[in-house]
Design an enzyme around this catalytic site. Sequence first.
Site, PDB file in Angstrom:
ATOM      1  N   GLN A 153       0.835  -1.215   0.000  1.00 11.82           N
ATOM      2  CA  GLN A 153       0.000   0.000   0.000  1.00 11.82           C
ATOM      3  C   GLN A 153       0.869   1.265   0.000  1.00 11.82           C
ATOM      4  OE1 GLN A 153      -2.107   0.803   3.672  1.00 11.82           O
ATOM      5  NE2 GLN A 153      -3.543   2.203   2.679  1.00 11.82           N
TER       6      GLN A 153
ATOM      7  N   ASP B 257      13.824 -11.406  -1.806  1.00 14.28           N
ATOM      8  CA  ASP B 257      13.172 -12.125  -0.702  1.00 14.28           C
ATOM      9  C   ASP B 257      13.808 -11.637   0.592  1.00 14.28           C
ATOM     10  OD1 ASP B 257      12.963 -15.655   0.344  1.00 14.28           O
ATOM     11  OD2 ASP B 257      12.262 -13.771   1.241  1.00 14.28           O
TER      12      ASP B 257
ATOM     13  N   TYR C 133       1.622  -8.846  14.743  1.00  8.38           N
ATOM     14  CA  TYR C 133       2.097  -7.701  13.949  1.00  8.38           C
ATOM     15  C   TYR C 133       2.571  -6.585  14.888  1.00  8.38           C
ATOM     16  CZ  TYR C 133       1.505  -3.422  11.119  1.00  8.38           C
ATOM     17  OH  TYR C 133       1.678  -2.205  10.479  1.00  8.38           O
TER      18      TYR C 133
ATOM     19  N   ILE D 286      -3.668   4.056   7.221  1.00 12.11           N
ATOM     20  CA  ILE D 286      -3.369   4.924   6.076  1.00 12.11           C
ATOM     21  C   ILE D 286      -4.415   4.728   4.984  1.00 12.11           C
ATOM     22  CG2 ILE D 286      -1.693   5.471   4.267  1.00 12.11           C
ATOM     23  CD1 ILE D 286       0.521   4.626   6.166  1.00 12.11           C
TER      24      ILE D 286
HETATM   25  C1  VAH Z   1      -3.086  -2.457   9.885  1.00  9.47           C
HETATM   26  N1  VAH Z   1      -2.907  -0.684   8.233  1.00  9.47           N
HETATM   27  O1  VAH Z   1      -4.276  -2.240   9.903  1.00  9.47           O
HETATM   28  C2  VAH Z   1      -2.185  -1.408   9.254  1.00  9.47           C
HETATM   29  C3  VAH Z   1      -1.711  -0.430  10.271  1.00  9.47           C
HETATM   30  C4  VAH Z   1      -2.371   0.911  12.255  1.00  9.47           C
HETATM   31  C5  VAH Z   1      -2.850   0.032  11.173  1.00  9.47           C
HETATM   32  O2  VAH Z   1      -0.652  -0.932  11.009  1.00  9.47           O
HETATM   33  O3  VAH Z   1      -2.627  -3.455  10.359  1.00  9.47           O
END
Ligand code: VAH
Length: 314
Positions: free
Chosen positions: A10, A50, A139, A169
């Site tokens: 993105q 990679d 994440y 974003i």
């Molecule tokens: C997500 N767009 O949704 C990303 C971002 C704060 C959101 O890290 O995981």
Amino acid sequence: KILVLGATGQIGAELVPELRKIHGRDNVIACYHSKQPSGALLDGPVERVDVLDIKSIEGAIKKYDVDEIYHLSAILSAAGERNPQLAWRTNMDGLYNVLELAREYKLRVFWPSSIAAFGPSTPRDNTPQVTVMDPRTIYGISKYAGELLARYYAEKFDVDVRGVRYPGIISSEAMPGGGTTDYAVEIFYYALEGKKYTCYLREDTMLPMMYMPDAIKAAIQLMNAERSKLTILVGYNVAAFSFTPGQIAEEIRKHLPNFEVEYKPDFRQKIADSWPRSLDDSLARMEWGWKPDWTFEAMVKDMLERLSRKLRPA
Ligand code: VAH
């Protein structure tokens, strides 16, 4: 020369053209792995890399005589919960490989963290720069661990790595892939196609967001800043505006009055509820002059204009 890892994602889809405008088309190499580059990315050099194979990244560094890396490759919050093992390896080993090469070849690095690095016990309104961090998605854990690892490389090996904590974003050129804030991009497509949108978050879920031109500006501005003025280097809170699904639906209806949304929260509600509602980005403003250009209303108007051109080619 600049290597953009994750160029078909993105952020990369809009960052690469902007960097090519500034540094020259042939000086910015768009690197991809699974998703093939298309559109504007093909207006300059592309390379398959990679990030889990340090030799693969090193090959590109040597081939193009690289001195700067924008490392954007990551598996985002929602996709990461479906495959946490792959997300950890991609996000952590990918960053580790980039930092090791930056140490060896004296490269400058931009690497974004995220508001996902905060968690349920973090103060949720006007979230401070330094506060409780207890991410609960793989994440978010990889982003917070990444901040600590990057800052370690900066202090121990003098690697010039910099980064911000991006909010959600909103972009017109590429879809986000597997995030919790993706609704804020998808919703525009449904509105323009006259379809009802089913939102996977509750109507009142407030999240900090930013329009892509401001996200790109933040990265370039931070990389151009005087390093001696940067006290934390990575993980700067940056913010623009916050809104709820209900508020963006209402703003879209100012342009498309018949647009309808229904709300069916799924597993992403719990992720969104663990994130800030708004951020304090005063340190970024103070240390490197951060300031967003786009207001919420201007973003909605511009997104509708850009996407309607895209969806109804002349
Ligand atoms: C997500 N767009 O949704 C990303 C971002 C704060 C959101 O890290 O995981």
